[in-house]
Motif scaffolding. Structure first.
Motif, PDB file in Angstrom:
ATOM      1  N   GLU A   1       0.831  -1.204   0.000  1.00 21.61           N
ATOM      2  CA  GLU A   1       0.000   0.000   0.000  1.00 21.61           C
ATOM      3  C   GLU A   1       0.869   1.260   0.000  1.00 21.61           C
ATOM      4  O   GLU A   1       0.522   2.255  -0.654  1.00 21.61           O
TER       5      GLU A   1
ATOM      6  N   CYS B   1      -2.157  -0.634  -9.688  1.00 23.48           N
ATOM      7  CA  CYS B   1      -2.555  -0.838  -8.294  1.00 23.48           C
ATOM      8  C   CYS B   1      -3.338  -2.142  -8.135  1.00 23.48           C
ATOM      9  O   CYS B   1      -3.130  -2.899  -7.181  1.00 23.48           O
TER      10      CYS B   1
ATOM     11  N   TYR C   1      -8.730  -3.084   0.862  1.00 26.68           N
ATOM     12  CA  TYR C   1      -7.967  -1.872   0.600  1.00 26.68           C
ATOM     13  C   TYR C   1      -8.625  -0.992  -0.465  1.00 26.68           C
ATOM     14  O   TYR C   1      -8.214   0.151  -0.658  1.00 26.68           O
TER      15      TYR C   1
ATOM     16  N   CYS D   1      -2.058  -5.479  -5.892  1.00 23.98           N
ATOM     17  CA  CYS D   1      -2.882  -5.998  -4.795  1.00 23.98           C
ATOM     18  C   CYS D   1      -3.255  -7.464  -5.003  1.00 23.98           C
ATOM     19  O   CYS D   1      -3.080  -8.295  -4.117  1.00 23.98           O
TER      20      CYS D   1
ATOM     21  N   GLN E   1       0.620   4.096  -2.881  1.00 26.80           N
ATOM     22  CA  GLN E   1       0.408   5.517  -2.634  1.00 26.80           C
ATOM     23  C   GLN E   1       1.470   6.360  -3.305  1.00 26.80           C
ATOM     24  O   GLN E   1       1.191   7.472  -3.777  1.00 26.80           O
TER      25      GLN E   1
END
Length: 596
Positions: free
Chosen positions: A154, A245, A541, A249, A158
């Motif tokens: 994460e 992203c 998330y 994940c 970001q």
């Protein structure tokens, strides 16, 4: 009125299932009245409760302790004895190690080091995180591995989202490849065209709710233009950022299951299978940590690499030229991402004494597991010829796990003494629900054996003996893989082991040939967020949608089943002598089978 009634039924659906299931099955014990029918009643009730989770899994697991004595299948003290096995000591030792790894941050050091070794290109970054999570899940639970790695992922995500728009556009046309619009259901080409037009026109802004059509166009007032622009983009600067992203994940959730199958203590289905073999085939000496690692580590590696390629192609693009590109010439985005990872690693400082102790015990545990009885050479268990088979992997795990309560974490002082882990910390990590669930599975398996239900089911399935052996195994793998998507992995394998073991005996096939593939396929629950805890953690998330998991999980499921079938039909065959019916299995009459 009808909608009100439907809402009432839905609100009390769990209570309805709890009460209705045994009522509908009452003819089995009351009308038929045989031990087979009574045990089938218990088995079906537990299967329904486990699949629907109307009761906690551990509570359902205790039903045999109540119902088997009531039906006269097993005495109460006989049922109680099978609830706690060698498996539980192995689990305790492994959780002691996992507690220390998590407490002293060794998992972060391992994960960050692996990521820095492979690089920060999105493709290599995926492989680095997948490798680190898979390695961790070989020794700790899959859920713990994902919980350890996802905060690092994460942080990287970001940083990607904070990358400049100019860098994103440059990266869009660089080596990362082209998008796959046919597979990406989030946006259409028409919406992308409108988005570009809006960015170039300060009077027009597009408000987008990610993953939720439709898209609306609005003329913003000048004083709200800046706010409107931020809202229109959402948290992602571009579609490519969003897809990266997603890929980062989802690869974490999937790789934890891939790594867990590589070792016996890596995941609960493996442990349940190992204890089932000890309970019903005690003379089987070919199943040990070393042989399992030799069989399953290549499966994990094949799945990891093939799934990496599949997920990269699905979410990021079809250009794999980055595999041939030399390091250097990083984009601004990659430099920023690399800085985050390096800073995270540097913030850990030098390896602490507690991490060193944990690492030494971890390596020692793996070494003793592997060398206890490796198969191709005498192991250290041969040093005790008067007590063959007395020491197991649980003995090693418990011995080394005990050291964590003895070795001081800091230099002892006159005022206090702190061990590497405390009992409270151990309790916080110990999955007591799994311990009870597995115990209930052992009790259920014992009841099906004593009552004759397992033999009855095996005889019912003997027509499968007319099929090719590999076809029978493939059918079993597909059934198990499908059911484990909607039921817990431990519950699924607990239900199927007492069925597939006697089936293998009935068609005169090595039980390992049937049970090992089914056990491995139980861990292939990739399709839904609710399929297993790692999927749920990653889904929480907020970067993924359910359709993302479904379309990615279908491919990974196929890769996993094919890799398992390849393994048991090639290097697994001589490793476990799968092509012969073993002496340690009951000698059943040979049925009409083909393909052996």
């Amino acid at each position: 009125m009808k909608s009100l009634m439907c809402g009432w039924l839905w609100s009390f659906r769990k209570l309805i299932i709890i009460l209705l299931t045994p009522l509908l099955l009452l003819p089995l014990p009351l009308v038929i009245g045989t031990k087979v029918a009574e045990c089938a009643f218990v088995l079906i009730v537990m299967a329904v409760y486990w699949l629907t989770e109307v009761l906690p899994l551990s509570i359902t697991a205790m039903l045999p302790a109540m119902l088997f004595p009531f039906f006269g299948i097993l005495k109460s003290n006989e049922v109680a004895r099978v609830y706690f096995k060698d498996f539980h000591f192995l689990l305790i030792g492994v959780i002691c190690l996992a507690t220390s790894i998590e407490k002293w941050g060794l998992h972060r050091r391992i994960a960050l080091k692996l990521v820095t070794l492979v690089g920060v290109n999105p493709g290599w970054l995926m492989l680095g995180f997948m490798s680190s999570c898979a390695f961790l899940s070989m020794w700790v639970s899959n859920t713990s591995a994902v919980a350890m790695v996802m905060p690092i992922v994460e942080a990287v995500i970001q940083q990607i989202l904070k990358a400049g728009e100019e860098a994103s556009e440059q990266q869009q046309s660089a080596s990362e490849g082209m998008d796959n619009p046919g597979l990406q259901l989030d946006e259409t080409m028409e919406k992308s065209e409108k988005s570009k037009e809006a960015l170039s026109n300060p009077e027009m802004q597009i408000y987008t709710i990610p993953d939720e059509p439709p898209m609306y166009t609005k003329i913003a007032e000048p004083e709200f233009q800046q706010i409107a622009e931020e809202e229109s983009k959402g948290p992602y600067k571009s579609k490519k950022d969003h897809m990266i992203c997603k890929a980062l994940c989802i690869c974490i959730a999937f790789s934890s299951n891939m790594g867990g199958i590589a070792t016996i203590p890596g995941t609960s289905p493996n442990l349940i299978f190992s204890e089932y073999m000890n309970q019903f085939y005690p003379n089987c000496d070919s199943l040990n940590f070393g042989n399992w690692l030799v069989l399953c580590l290549p499966i994990s590696i094949i799945m990891l690499l093939m799934s990496w390629i599949w997920l990269y192609w699905l979410f990021i693009g079809s250009d794999f030229r980055f595999l041939l590109r030399c390091s250097g010439g990083q984009s601004e985005r990659e430099k920023a991402t690399a800085k985050v990872i390096v800073d995270e690693y540097n913030s850990l400082g030098p390896m602490s004494g507690q991490e060193v102790v944990t690492q030494v015990i971890f390596l020692l545990m793996a070494l003793l597991w592997f060398t206890r009885n490796p198969g191709f050479i005498p192991g250290w268990a041969a040093l005790f010829p008067d007590h063959p088979g007395y020491a197991t992997d649980a003995t090693v795990a418990l011995l080394l796990g005990l050291l964590f309560f003895i070795i001081p974490a800091h230099k002892p002082t006159s005022g206090s003494f702190e061990a590497m882990i405390s009992w409270k910390e151990f309790q916080a990590c110990m999955p007591w629900e799994v311990a009870l669930l597995v115990g209930g599975g052992f009790a259920l398996a014992e009841g099906t054996q004593v009552s004759g239900l397992s033999s009855w089911v095996a005889n019912l399935l003997t027509p499968l003996g007319d099929l090719h052996v590999m076809a029978t195994i493939t059918i079993a793998c597909l059934i198990v893989t499908s059911i484990t998507e909607v039921a817990s992995n431990a519950a699924t394998i607990t239900i199927f082991l007492p069925i597939l073991g006697p089936l293998a005996e009935a068609i005169h096939v090595n039980p390992l040939y049937m049970l090992i593939p089914a056990t491995l396929c139980t861990s292939f629950s990739f399709l839904l967020p609710v399929s297993n805890p790692p999927n749920a953690i990653v889904f929480g998330y907020g970067h993924l949608t359910t359709i993302d998991m479904v379309k990615a999980g279908l491919g990974v499921n196929m890769i996993g089943v094919l890799a398992v079938l390849l393994a048991v039909s090639t290097w697994g065959m001589p490793l476990f002598a799968l092509d012969t019916y073993p002496d340690w299995a009951p000698d059943q009459p040979l049925l009409n089978i083909t393909g052996q």
